[in-house]
Motif scaffolding. Structure first.
Motif, mmCIF file in Angstrom:
data_model
loop_
_atom_site.group_PDB
_atom_site.id
_atom_site.type_symbol
_atom_site.label_atom_id
_atom_site.label_comp_id
_atom_site.label_asym_id
_atom_site.label_seq_id
_atom_site.Cartn_x
_atom_site.Cartn_y
_atom_site.Cartn_z
ATOM 1 N N SER A 206 1.000 -1.093 0.378
ATOM 2 C CA SER A 206 -0.185 -0.172 0.343
ATOM 3 C C SER A 206 0.915 1.452 -0.420
ATOM 4 O O SER A 206 0.455 2.357 -0.244
ATOM 5 C CB SER A 206 -0.916 0.264 0.898
ATOM 6 O OG SER A 206 -0.128 -0.201 2.605
ATOM 7 N N TYR A 207 2.461 0.987 0.240
ATOM 8 C CA TYR A 207 3.126 2.506 0.463
ATOM 9 C C TYR A 207 3.690 2.665 -1.521
ATOM 10 O O TYR A 207 3.801 3.639 -1.600
ATOM 11 C CB TYR A 207 4.843 2.075 1.506
ATOM 12 C CG TYR A 207 3.941 2.108 2.739
ATOM 13 C CD1 TYR A 207 3.858 2.779 3.794
ATOM 14 C CD2 TYR A 207 4.121 0.578 3.388
ATOM 15 C CE1 TYR A 207 3.549 3.109 4.976
ATOM 16 C CE2 TYR A 207 3.818 1.026 4.779
ATOM 17 C CZ TYR A 207 3.291 2.001 5.079
ATOM 18 O OH TYR A 207 3.746 2.273 6.385
ATOM 19 N N ARG B 67 -3.220 7.553 4.846
ATOM 20 C CA ARG B 67 -2.503 7.867 3.670
ATOM 21 C C ARG B 67 -2.904 8.925 3.050
ATOM 22 O O ARG B 67 -3.723 9.035 2.379
ATOM 23 C CB ARG B 67 -2.804 6.332 2.900
ATOM 24 C CG ARG B 67 -2.630 4.998 3.356
ATOM 25 C CD ARG B 67 -3.039 3.586 2.670
ATOM 26 N NE ARG B 67 -3.057 3.473 1.401
ATOM 27 C CZ ARG B 67 -3.186 3.247 0.821
ATOM 28 N NH1 ARG B 67 -4.234 2.484 1.239
ATOM 29 N NH2 ARG B 67 -2.729 3.329 -0.552
ATOM 30 N N VAL B 68 -1.854 8.670 1.527
ATOM 31 C CA VAL B 68 -2.435 9.504 0.933
ATOM 32 C C VAL B 68 -3.240 8.887 0.080
ATOM 33 O O VAL B 68 -3.348 10.217 -0.714
ATOM 34 C CB VAL B 68 -0.923 9.724 -0.882
ATOM 35 C CG1 VAL B 68 -1.085 9.918 -1.834
ATOM 36 C CG2 VAL B 68 0.741 10.238 0.028
ATOM 37 N N TYR B 69 -3.959 8.357 -0.361
ATOM 38 C CA TYR B 69 -4.489 7.553 -1.185
ATOM 39 C C TYR B 69 -6.092 8.668 -0.950
ATOM 40 O O TYR B 69 -6.881 8.867 -1.399
ATOM 41 C CB TYR B 69 -4.640 6.019 -0.839
ATOM 42 C CG TYR B 69 -6.205 5.252 -1.532
ATOM 43 C CD1 TYR B 69 -6.483 5.431 -2.840
ATOM 44 C CD2 TYR B 69 -7.042 4.494 -0.827
ATOM 45 C CE1 TYR B 69 -7.726 4.967 -3.764
ATOM 46 C CE2 TYR B 69 -8.016 4.505 -1.381
ATOM 47 C CZ TYR B 69 -8.663 4.057 -2.091
ATOM 48 O OH TYR B 69 -9.776 4.045 -3.324
ATOM 49 N N ASP C 136 0.861 4.148 -2.568
ATOM 50 C CA ASP C 136 0.358 6.078 -1.992
ATOM 51 C C ASP C 136 2.373 6.953 -3.081
ATOM 52 O O ASP C 136 1.387 7.571 -3.453
ATOM 53 C CB ASP C 136 0.521 5.840 -0.381
ATOM 54 C CG ASP C 136 -0.525 6.094 -0.133
ATOM 55 O OD1 ASP C 136 -1.695 5.458 -1.049
ATOM 56 O OD2 ASP C 136 -0.264 6.087 0.908
ATOM 57 N N ASP C 137 2.899 5.906 -3.336
ATOM 58 C CA ASP C 137 4.084 6.114 -3.975
ATOM 59 C C ASP C 137 3.022 7.023 -5.374
ATOM 60 O O ASP C 137 3.456 7.983 -6.056
ATOM 61 C CB ASP C 137 4.912 5.413 -4.173
ATOM 62 C CG ASP C 137 6.001 5.266 -2.776
ATOM 63 O OD1 ASP C 137 5.684 6.702 -2.261
ATOM 64 O OD2 ASP C 137 6.764 4.734 -2.368
ATOM 65 N N TYR D 291 -0.030 7.455 -6.626
ATOM 66 C CA TYR D 291 -0.805 8.721 -6.371
ATOM 67 C C TYR D 291 -0.149 9.638 -6.425
ATOM 68 O O TYR D 291 0.017 10.998 -6.616
ATOM 69 C CB TYR D 291 -2.065 8.711 -5.347
ATOM 70 C CG TYR D 291 -2.483 7.898 -5.204
ATOM 71 C CD1 TYR D 291 -3.127 7.336 -6.096
ATOM 72 C CD2 TYR D 291 -2.498 6.417 -4.718
ATOM 73 C CE1 TYR D 291 -4.701 6.470 -6.161
ATOM 74 C CE2 TYR D 291 -4.105 4.624 -4.475
ATOM 75 C CZ TYR D 291 -4.392 5.464 -5.572
ATOM 76 O OH TYR D 291 -5.470 4.363 -6.044
ATOM 77 N N THR D 292 1.247 10.177 -5.590
ATOM 78 C CA THR D 292 1.822 11.120 -5.478
ATOM 79 C C THR D 292 2.314 11.461 -6.320
ATOM 80 O O THR D 292 2.437 12.048 -6.958
ATOM 81 C CB THR D 292 3.047 10.552 -4.041
ATOM 82 O OG1 THR D 292 2.504 10.358 -3.026
ATOM 83 C CG2 THR D 292 3.724 12.566 -4.176
#
Length: 196
Positions: free
Chosen positions: A60-61, A125-127, A64-65, A67-68
């Motif tokens: 999931s990290y 989370r970024v998500y 998120d990367d 999405y960034t």
């Protein structure tokens, strides 16, 4: 080491690990391989992860990367619905091209049985932050139904994406996750929108 440097070190380890898992397979990737490919040290690896298995929850990290990264490529003129479709397409393409379906299955199974942190559901989370921004924009533009809160829409959307990934896992990746989602997602999103 400051917080930013710590995050970058962890991100390097996670990114290198998942590339190696995809290229060589999970079983044929060693911690030494990950350390070498990430340009970090064994001490850094063990600071963030107790074992190679702990990396399974780190997928999931990696999401998120992605999405960034999409922040710089997504056209700000897109409507909220177009942004959700764009984000979904890019994530699912990444999954198809870089994440072995067996490891995605393992991620889901570890998240089901874990008693600790379930990063996939972490609201920080970024998500979830990106999703909240887009849904709030859609609410402001009177795009989404008035009887649904921002949280209702976010939860429904996240459940849709997880459901698609889960079905893809059950099907052993026998179809294109991205293509199928691009057919179904607009229909799902229509159910969240005000009727014209």
């Amino acid at each position: 080491m400051n917080q930013s440097a710590k995050r970058q070190t962890k991100a390097k380890i996670v990114s290198a690990a998942w590339k190696l898992f995809y290229q060589n397979g999970y079983d044929d990737t060693t911690i030494d391989d990950i350390v070498e490919a990430s340009g970090t040290s064994k001490g850094s690896f063990y600071h963030y992860f107790r074992t190679k298995d702990d990396l399974l929850a780190s997928l999931s990290y990696l999401f998120d990367d992605k999405y960034t990264e999409l922040d710089s490529t997504m056209d700000p003129a897109l409507t909220p619905l177009e942004k959700l479709i764009f984000m979904n397409r890019e994530l699912f393409l990444m999954i198809e091209n870089t994440v072995p379906v067996t490891l995605l299955c393992q991620l889901f199974s570890t998240q089901l049985i874990t008693k600790g942190e379930r990063h996939m559901l972490d609201p920080d989370r970024v998500y979830y932050r990106r999703l909240r921004q887009i849904v709030m924009e859609g609410q402001k533009d009177l795009l989404f139904r008035a009887d649904l809160s921002v949280n209702d829409i976010m939860k429904a959307y996240a459940m849709f994406e997880r459901g698609m990934m889960y079905d893809w896992c059950l099907s052993s990746g026998s179809y294109s996750l991205c293509q199928y989602s691009q057919q179904i997602l607009p229909l799902f999103l229509k159910s969240l929108c005000r009727q014209a």
